[in-house]
Design an enzyme around this catalytic site. Structure first.
Site, PDB file in Angstrom:
ATOM      1  N   GLU A  73      23.194  11.920  25.748  1.00  0.00           N
ATOM      2  CA  GLU A  73      22.716  11.070  24.664  1.00  0.00           C
ATOM      3  C   GLU A  73      21.999  11.886  23.593  1.00  0.00           C
ATOM      4  O   GLU A  73      22.184  11.657  22.391  1.00  0.00           O
ATOM      5  CB  GLU A  73      21.760  10.001  25.217  1.00  0.00           C
ATOM      6  N   THR A 161       1.348  -5.397 -13.109  1.00  0.00           N
ATOM      7  CA  THR A 161       1.560  -6.810 -12.817  1.00  0.00           C
ATOM      8  C   THR A 161       0.268  -7.453 -12.313  1.00  0.00           C
ATOM      9  O   THR A 161      -0.613  -6.774 -11.781  1.00  0.00           O
ATOM     10  CB  THR A 161       2.652  -7.006 -11.747  1.00  0.00           C
ATOM     11  N   PRO A 163      -2.034  -9.700  -9.788  1.00  0.00           N
ATOM     12  CA  PRO A 163      -2.033  -9.802  -8.317  1.00  0.00           C
ATOM     13  C   PRO A 163      -1.382 -11.095  -7.837  1.00  0.00           C
ATOM     14  O   PRO A 163      -1.415 -12.118  -8.525  1.00  0.00           O
ATOM     15  CB  PRO A 163      -3.511  -9.739  -7.947  1.00  0.00           C
ATOM     16  N   PHE A 172      -1.926  -4.797 -10.274  1.00  0.00           N
ATOM     17  CA  PHE A 172      -1.128  -3.868  -9.487  1.00  0.00           C
ATOM     18  C   PHE A 172      -0.239  -3.023 -10.381  1.00  0.00           C
ATOM     19  O   PHE A 172       0.104  -3.409 -11.506  1.00  0.00           O
ATOM     20  CB  PHE A 172      -0.236  -4.635  -8.506  1.00  0.00           C
ATOM     21  N   ASN A 174       3.533  -1.601  -9.849  1.00  0.00           N
ATOM     22  CA  ASN A 174       4.646  -1.838  -8.924  1.00  0.00           C
ATOM     23  C   ASN A 174       5.893  -1.100  -9.358  1.00  0.00           C
ATOM     24  O   ASN A 174       6.107  -0.827 -10.543  1.00  0.00           O
ATOM     25  CB  ASN A 174       4.976  -3.330  -8.835  1.00  0.00           C
ATOM     26  N   ARG A 201      -4.404   3.328   3.451  1.00  0.00           N
ATOM     27  CA  ARG A 201      -4.198   1.878   3.336  1.00  0.00           C
ATOM     28  C   ARG A 201      -4.953   1.175   4.464  1.00  0.00           C
ATOM     29  O   ARG A 201      -4.864   1.568   5.625  1.00  0.00           O
ATOM     30  CB  ARG A 201      -2.694   1.563   3.451  1.00  0.00           C
ATOM     31  N   ARG A 210      -5.126  -2.871  -2.070  1.00  0.00           N
ATOM     32  CA  ARG A 210      -4.614  -1.806  -1.205  1.00  0.00           C
ATOM     33  C   ARG A 210      -4.277  -0.576  -2.045  1.00  0.00           C
ATOM     34  O   ARG A 210      -3.888  -0.694  -3.215  1.00  0.00           O
ATOM     35  CB  ARG A 210      -3.382  -2.279  -0.443  1.00  0.00           C
ATOM     36  N   ASP A 213       1.289  -0.067  -0.904  1.00  0.00           N
ATOM     37  CA  ASP A 213       2.045  -1.085  -0.177  1.00  0.00           C
ATOM     38  C   ASP A 213       3.518  -0.740  -0.291  1.00  0.00           C
ATOM     39  O   ASP A 213       4.048  -0.604  -1.408  1.00  0.00           O
ATOM     40  CB  ASP A 213       1.763  -2.464  -0.789  1.00  0.00           C
ATOM     41  N   ASP A 215       7.386  -1.886   1.139  1.00  0.00           N
ATOM     42  CA  ASP A 215       8.150  -2.913   1.835  1.00  0.00           C
ATOM     43  C   ASP A 215       9.642  -2.633   1.743  1.00  0.00           C
ATOM     44  O   ASP A 215      10.151  -2.219   0.680  1.00  0.00           O
ATOM     45  CB  ASP A 215       7.891  -4.305   1.239  1.00  0.00           C
ATOM     46  N   ASP A 228       7.982  -9.454  13.233  1.00  0.00           N
ATOM     47  CA  ASP A 228       7.238  -8.476  12.442  1.00  0.00           C
ATOM     48  C   ASP A 228       8.086  -7.747  11.405  1.00  0.00           C
ATOM     49  O   ASP A 228       7.609  -6.853  10.723  1.00  0.00           O
ATOM     50  CB  ASP A 228       6.578  -7.448  13.371  1.00  0.00           C
TER      51      ASP A 228
END
Length: 270
Positions: A73, A161, A163, A172, A174, A201, A210, A213, A215, A228
């Site tokens: 493997e 931008t 919040p 923020f 972004n 963070r 923060r 961030d 995502d 999650d």
């Protein structure tokens, strides 16, 4: 994608759990399905427009004879990653490693491991509203670009931008980026969390201030719904601060659930 196949390449190497396997060595048989676009090679008849399967066979042989692994493997995983990183036109590889002389004390023809690995495209949203916001975003872009098995392809401009959620905080900055990666979604998420942690963070208030961030907005056309981790990002279609920078780099990317383009989602939100 088109496919080039190297079938039953024999390599004498030193892999196995038992010390005698590492010392004495044994035969391994490798089959590799190489996924690429052969159109240019088919039109030009030039080897430079395709994958040189002779050279790649020698690369497989060299890798397996200069490394030692206990498990098939691990050998397969490491070989697949090496081939994908070092072969420019290779988009995906399916590897089958066979071990004809597996020492199990029972009559068998062969033991094998087969895996499929390839490049993926992810879109990552970036945000910061503490400290040197632009520097935090630039550091995140650089951290992703220098992460093994990752390559930043394109970065949007950074937009100021208001919040979202908790409005009593600083504005923020972004942005969004397009990422080419070999990492599966959860491993990519771990990398994002590590980069956030390096930026100090802190997760104290939901939607609170923060330093950084990060995502996952899209990962190929994957639809994933876990407690999650949701891909596509569950709130992306409601967030102008995601859609605006994403529109700069991927206006015609389709949402795999609604099938709307980023441009359409942004127009609807506006």
């Amino acid at each position: 994608m088109d496919k080039i196949t190297i079938k039953n390449l024999e390599v004498f190497a030193h892999h196995g759990v038992f010390p005698e396997e590492n010392a004495l060595g044994q035969k391994f048989i490798i089959t590799a399905h190489l996924y690429t676009d052969t159109r240019a090679a088919g039109k030009t008849d030039e080897l430079s427009s395709s994958i040189d399967y002779g050279e790649l066979s020698r690369q497989i042989e060299h890798f397996l004879t200069t490394h030692t692994f206990k498990l098939l493997e691990c050998a397969a995983e490491s070989l697949a990653e090496t081939l994908l990183l070092q072969t420019p036109r290779l988009k995906k590889v399916c590897l089958k490693l066979k071990k004809p002389w597996a020492p199990v004390g029972l009559p068998l023809e062969t033991v094998s491991v087969e895996i499929e690995r390839g490049w993926h495209t992810a879109y990552i949203a970036l945000g910061s509203n503490m400290g040197d916001k632009e520097n935090f975003l630039k550091q995140a872009v650089n951290a992703l670009h220098t992460t093994p098995s990752c390559e930043v392809i394109q970065v949007s401009s950074f937009l100021s931008t208001k919040p979202y959620g908790v409005t009593d905080q600083d504005d923020f900055l972004n942005g969004c980026l397009k990422l080419r990666t070999l990492l599966p979604p959860r491993e990519l998420l771990e990398v994002l969390h590590r980069i956030e942690h390096e930026a100090k963070r802190e997760r104290i208030i939901h939607w609170g201030p923060r330093t950084l961030d990060l995502d996952i907005i899209f990962y190929d056309n994957l639809i994933l719904e876990d407690d999650d981790l949701c891909i596509p990002h569950v709130d992306m279609h409601r967030r102008e601060f995601v859609l605006k920078p994403l529109h700069e780099i991927a206006p015609y990317k389709h949402h795999p659930c609604t099938h709307k383009t980023v441009r359409e989602m942004l127009e609807e939100l506006s």
